[in-house]
Design a protein around this motif. Structure first.
Motif, PDB file in Angstrom:
ATOM      1  N   PHE A   8      83.010  78.654  79.930  1.00 53.91           N
ATOM      2  CA  PHE A   8      83.274  80.075  79.722  1.00 53.91           C
ATOM      3  C   PHE A   8      82.030  80.853  80.098  1.00 53.91           C
ATOM      4  CE2 PHE A   8      81.807  78.328  75.704  1.00 53.91           C
ATOM      5  CZ  PHE A   8      80.815  79.194  75.316  1.00 53.91           C
ATOM      6  N   ASP A   9      82.251  82.070  80.560  1.00 52.80           N
ATOM      7  CA  ASP A   9      81.149  82.956  80.916  1.00 52.80           C
ATOM      8  C   ASP A   9      80.761  83.859  79.758  1.00 52.80           C
ATOM      9  OD1 ASP A   9      80.802  82.403  83.874  1.00 52.80           O
ATOM     10  OD2 ASP A   9      82.958  82.766  83.718  1.00 52.80           O
ATOM     11  N   GLN A  10      81.715  84.134  78.891  1.00 43.88           N
ATOM     12  CA  GLN A  10      81.463  85.037  77.765  1.00 43.88           C
ATOM     13  C   GLN A  10      82.283  84.570  76.581  1.00 43.88           C
ATOM     14  OE1 GLN A  10      79.406  87.976  78.327  1.00 43.88           O
ATOM     15  NE2 GLN A  10      79.243  87.767  76.146  1.00 43.88           N
ATOM     16  N   LEU A  11      81.691  84.573  75.420  1.00 44.04           N
ATOM     17  CA  LEU A  11      82.366  84.255  74.171  1.00 44.04           C
ATOM     18  C   LEU A  11      82.309  85.514  73.318  1.00 44.04           C
ATOM     19  CD1 LEU A  11      83.673  82.113  72.339  1.00 44.04           C
ATOM     20  CD2 LEU A  11      81.374  81.453  71.630  1.00 44.04           C
ATOM     21  N   ASP A  50      71.771  84.527  67.448  1.00 42.30           N
ATOM     22  CA  ASP A  50      72.304  84.377  68.810  1.00 42.30           C
ATOM     23  C   ASP A  50      73.465  85.329  69.081  1.00 42.30           C
ATOM     24  OD1 ASP A  50      73.956  83.081  66.994  1.00 42.30           O
ATOM     25  OD2 ASP A  50      74.487  81.467  68.370  1.00 42.30           O
ATOM     26  N   LEU A  51      73.564  86.396  68.305  1.00 42.85           N
ATOM     27  CA  LEU A  51      74.669  87.343  68.405  1.00 42.85           C
ATOM     28  C   LEU A  51      74.166  88.694  68.890  1.00 42.85           C
ATOM     29  CD1 LEU A  51      77.687  88.033  67.575  1.00 42.85           C
ATOM     30  CD2 LEU A  51      76.711  88.781  65.403  1.00 42.85           C
ATOM     31  N   THR A  52      74.878  89.277  69.822  1.00 38.60           N
ATOM     32  CA  THR A  52      74.606  90.646  70.253  1.00 38.60           C
ATOM     33  C   THR A  52      75.784  91.494  69.803  1.00 38.60           C
ATOM     34  OG1 THR A  52      73.398  89.897  72.197  1.00 38.60           O
ATOM     35  CG2 THR A  52      74.221  92.165  72.232  1.00 38.60           C
ATOM     36  N   ILE A  53      75.515  92.525  69.048  1.00 37.26           N
ATOM     37  CA  ILE A  53      76.588  93.390  68.556  1.00 37.26           C
ATOM     38  C   ILE A  53      76.632  94.640  69.423  1.00 37.26           C
ATOM     39  CG2 ILE A  53      77.398  94.814  66.640  1.00 37.26           C
ATOM     40  CD1 ILE A  53      76.149  92.737  64.753  1.00 37.26           C
ATOM     41  N   LEU A  54      77.784  94.881  70.000  1.00 33.28           N
ATOM     42  CA  LEU A  54      78.028  96.103  70.773  1.00 33.28           C
ATOM     43  C   LEU A  54      79.070  96.921  70.028  1.00 33.28           C
ATOM     44  CD1 LEU A  54      78.333  94.564  74.338  1.00 33.28           C
ATOM     45  CD2 LEU A  54      76.366  95.710  73.358  1.00 33.28           C
ATOM     46  N   ARG A  55      78.821  98.190  69.900  1.00 36.57           N
ATOM     47  CA  ARG A  55      79.764  99.070  69.221  1.00 36.57           C
ATOM     48  C   ARG A  55      80.486  99.912  70.265  1.00 36.57           C
ATOM     49  NH1 ARG A  55      78.277  97.744  64.441  1.00 36.57           N
ATOM     50  NH2 ARG A  55      76.303  97.952  63.438  1.00 36.57           N
TER      51      ARG A  55
END
Length: 73
Positions: free
Chosen positions: A45-48, A63-68
């Motif tokens: 996968f390229d994105q999870l 290891d998490l990026t949060i986007l709103r």
């Protein structure tokens, strides 16, 4: 002329964790186990993504990026 294919694979699930005493448990057991299982599955996968439906509390995984909504990608 050859056109390069830019196939991408996105693996996602939707989440919602109500603000209760079990919110820590729900993030760190239910959803973290899912993330780790996908990572170990051998699936390319390229994105999870975890697409949250408005939880008041979000995990603080390193290891998490949060986007709103409205954030630039």
């Amino acid at each position: 002329m050859s056109i390069a294919r830019l196939d991408k694979t996105v693996v996602f699930c939707t989440t919602f964790v109500p603000r209760t005493g079990i919110s820590y448990y729900t993030w760190n057991v239910r959803y973290r186990i899912w993330v780790e299982a996908v990572k170990r599955s051998g699936l390319h996968f390229d994105q999870l993504l975890l697409v949250d439906d408005g939880s008041e509390l979000l995990p603080d995984w390193p290891d998490l990026t949060i986007l709103r909504e409205g954030d630039d990608l």
